[in-house]
Design an enzyme around this catalytic site. Structure first.
Site, PDB file in Angstrom:
ATOM      1  CD  GLU B  49      -1.498   8.865   5.470  1.00 33.91           C
ATOM      2  OE1 GLU B  49      -1.284  10.557   6.455  1.00 33.91           O
ATOM      3  OE2 GLU B  49      -1.867   8.111   5.976  1.00 33.91           O
ATOM      4  CG  HIS B 272       1.109   4.779   1.267  1.00 33.12           C
ATOM      5  ND1 HIS B 272       0.386   3.650   1.647  1.00 33.12           N
ATOM      6  CD2 HIS B 272       1.183   4.601   1.899  1.00 33.12           C
ATOM      7  CE1 HIS B 272      -0.296   3.760   2.465  1.00 33.12           C
ATOM      8  NE2 HIS B 272       0.727   4.353   2.893  1.00 33.12           N
TER       9      HIS B 272
END
Lengths: 440, 440
Positions: B49, B272
């Site tokens: 990402e 995360h």
């Protein structure tokens, strides 16, 4: 196939030009191709431009006894058009879709819709691991002003990457297909020099076929001579390439191409010429264990893997049904939009539908409704294309999983009885198709 | 890194959540990530990402001295978001785009635009060939009604295919990434059982981190607790996986995750948690020659390959400029269509623009013009997206070619002086970055 140390493999490659309604005499040619393949019984048959799955299934039925193993690679909207038939069991398949492949709005060139790709099949030929690749690169429509050159170079780059990275464990590598490149073209040189693949036309001990190994010739009655200018006689753009490994040497004893029309038939098989190469494999050193990891896996692990795979197939099938339903909905909505448009036009154009009213439609409503119809048509068309691509990908994965389950079950059936070899991956393959053939 | 027989490799993996304007404190977090990576000096850093190339370039500049080798994988409209930084030279890279990745019209989920893929980099770690993979699978937005399950299963299938087929020649395989699957999910089991990869959280001798190795936790201030229901505390969906080979054993000595906010900082690195695994490689048998074919290639062949590659890069660059020009034209036409629409609306809405005319616009013309503007906007928007994808693919190929040229030149510089080893691919890698670094 006298012994495991020296094996002869006959490879066939043909661009079938299988575009129904556009290619000439399509069904008749598939019939000819099927009969010839039945008769010739090549070990490996690599076909390109088999755009319709029906044609693949026709050939599959026709070749059921001579080539019990086959795979059709699905990709893109109507592609990938790639198919493989083999006498030997296909243990594994993998498809790589090229990242670039023309433009969707260049519909008359059609390459984008073909979803060009390279398909790999791993075969066991007399105990040797053969990685077989079939591919078809973007067409060249103009030699002088080739607006797709960068796309084709990237495809050649990705092709060499795919072959190089996936063939490390292979004893032999065989590549067949329509590269749409002349032998000295950049992409060809990139592919050959990076992978170390050899050109069977250059390497063959004996050749019978068109001058200079050409595969698109002026003498083929489907070829218009204007297309070939400035190459009056033809060009060589289809290839069978090969390479060995540290354990296996590979030679080309004989190579041939068709020469336009087929003796005894009024037509050629395709607008391309077909290639046949007789390769000889010489296995020198007993290969190292570990090229196929699943061969070392204990039976319970294999059984677990089969269960997981079966579960995965179920999930993919659920997705398939869902995508089919969505595509059906898109098609139905599109047809309704079209019907609405036709009705509106009919009311506007034919006064008798207006039931006597002077001004059947206020103008604003008319244009708004028409715009709505067009929007519906465009959206549903795009959705239909998208869902078709989704379906192809899901079907492709499902096909590969089915094949993998079959291969694993084959290994499981061999536990523990048929494991008497020191080098497990060298177990000779049965010539008879398995009674419990899992390909269906 | 005491000797070639026992090597310690620290691997880091993080989903950076790098969506500018949508992810919170994006720039600040990249700064924190950069500083931490500089300090920690992991051998291999796998990031997901990283949607903006600018952020990759920021990290690349920041890590220039600690991690001289890097690669950013380009794919799709804004993806793939995958990046790798390494202390060790990256010899080769390859990208596989998953055939399925959500739907373009589910724009609020955004996965389709991300062009999800798996990137591979081949590294030489103390003479061992390490195939390192970084990937990010389709997100799961609802555990109960997961409409993307079939897509994710196909992605897991393609991931295992890609790893299995490309890693045959590797001494060690390391996979890091956000799989968006729980450990017992179908896709995870498919991946692990088919490839034989091991989960570093399960295998580690010592663990320090979140309960159950969770990587998406309720204690992270970027996570809304509603998203995690029914898993109140969190879920484990990020992994570092590994496997050895017949020549090399691999162990996980220590594994850790971050635990939400970073000590001394007000923020976590991402939504995360970051993973770090300390792997130990034990090389047992001298490996077989032939895992890297170009190592056996004579110097003149290598030089020829460099020439061909340079030529190919030029062609790809020509294609790049062409695609850039086309994208610019599409953008300009789109802006003109928008301007026309705004002008028309202004004339219609604000009477003062109408210059005193009673009926500024005939109605039919008004609707026709508006429809034309919308058609232009839609077409140019689709073209813009398409050309962006083309650009990404061309840039990706060009990047990979540049890296390949660098690796080949490195080998050429070593001819014939630095070829004193019996097993050529075991030549120890220099710890210093090359003076003639070809990565730029």
């Amino acid at each position: 196939m006298a012994n495991a140390d020296c094996v002869s493999v006959r490879v066939f490659s043909l661009n079938c030009w299988g575009i129904h309604y556009l290619s000439k005499h399509c069904s008749q040619r598939y019939q000819m191709i099927g009969e010839m393949l039945c008769k010739e019984q090549h070990d490996i048959v690599l076909l390109q431009e088999v755009w319709s799955e029906k044609d693949f299934l026709y050939l599959k039925a026709k070749l059921a006894s001579t080539h019990p193993h086959s795979h059709y690679f699905k990709s893109g909207v109507i592609g990938s058009g790639l198919a493989i038939f083999a006498k030997h069991r296909i243990h594994d398949t993998f498809l790589y879709r090229y990242s670039l492949n023309g433009y969707p709005y260049m519909a008359h060139h059609g390459d984008w819709f073909g979803g060009k790709a390279v398909g790999m099949a791993i075969l066991n030929i007399a105990g040797l691991t053969a990685n077989v690749y079939v591919t078809h690169l973007h067409a060249e429509y103009s030699r002088e002003k080739d607006s797709y050159l960068s796309h084709r170079v990237v495809q050649a780059w990705e092709l060499q990457q795919f072959i190089r990275h996936t063939s490390t464990g292979a004893d032999v590598v065989i590549v067949g297909g329509d590269l749409n490149m002349h032998p000295q073209d950049l992409g060809c040189r990139l592919l050959m020099s990076y992978t170390g693949l050899k050109d069977s036309y250059i390497e063959t001990a004996k050749f019978d076929g068109c001058e200079n190994g050409m595969t698109l010739i002026a003498d083929n009655l489907f070829i218009s001579k204007n297309e070939l200018i400035p190459f009056e006689k033809g060009i060589r753009i289809d290839y069978i390439l090969f390479k060995g490994s540290s354990t296996t040497k590979i030679y080309c004893d004989f190579m041939s191409t068709t020469k336009g029309s087929v003796p005894g038939h009024p037509l050629p098989y395709s607008d391309h010429e077909a290639l046949t190469a007789e390769l000889r494999l010489e296995s020198h050193i007993p290969a190292q264990a570990g090229s196929d990891k699943t061969q070392d896996t204990p039976a319970e692990k294999l059984a677990e893997l089969v269960d997981t795979l079966t579960e995965a197939r179920t999930e993919v099938k659920v997705g398939l049904h869902c995508a089919e339903r969505m595509r059906y909905t898109a098609a139905r909505t599109g047809v309704m939009g079209l019907a609405l448009l036709v009705l509106e036009l009919a009311i506007a154009a034919v006064p008798c539908f207006a039931l006597g009213a002077e001004q059947p439609f206020p103008r604003i409503s008319f244009y708004l409704l028409a715009a709505l119809c067009f929007a519906i048509l465009l959206t549903t068309f795009l959705l239909y294309i998208f869902y078709t691509m989704e379906l192809k990908s899901l079907q492709g994965a499902e096909d590969q999983m089915r094949l993998a389950v079959g291969s694993l079950q084959e290994k499981l059936r061999g536990f523990p009885v048929a494991q008497p070899h020191n080098a497990p991956q060298r177990s000779p393959e049965g010539q008879q198709p398995s009674a419990l053939d899992p390909e269906e």
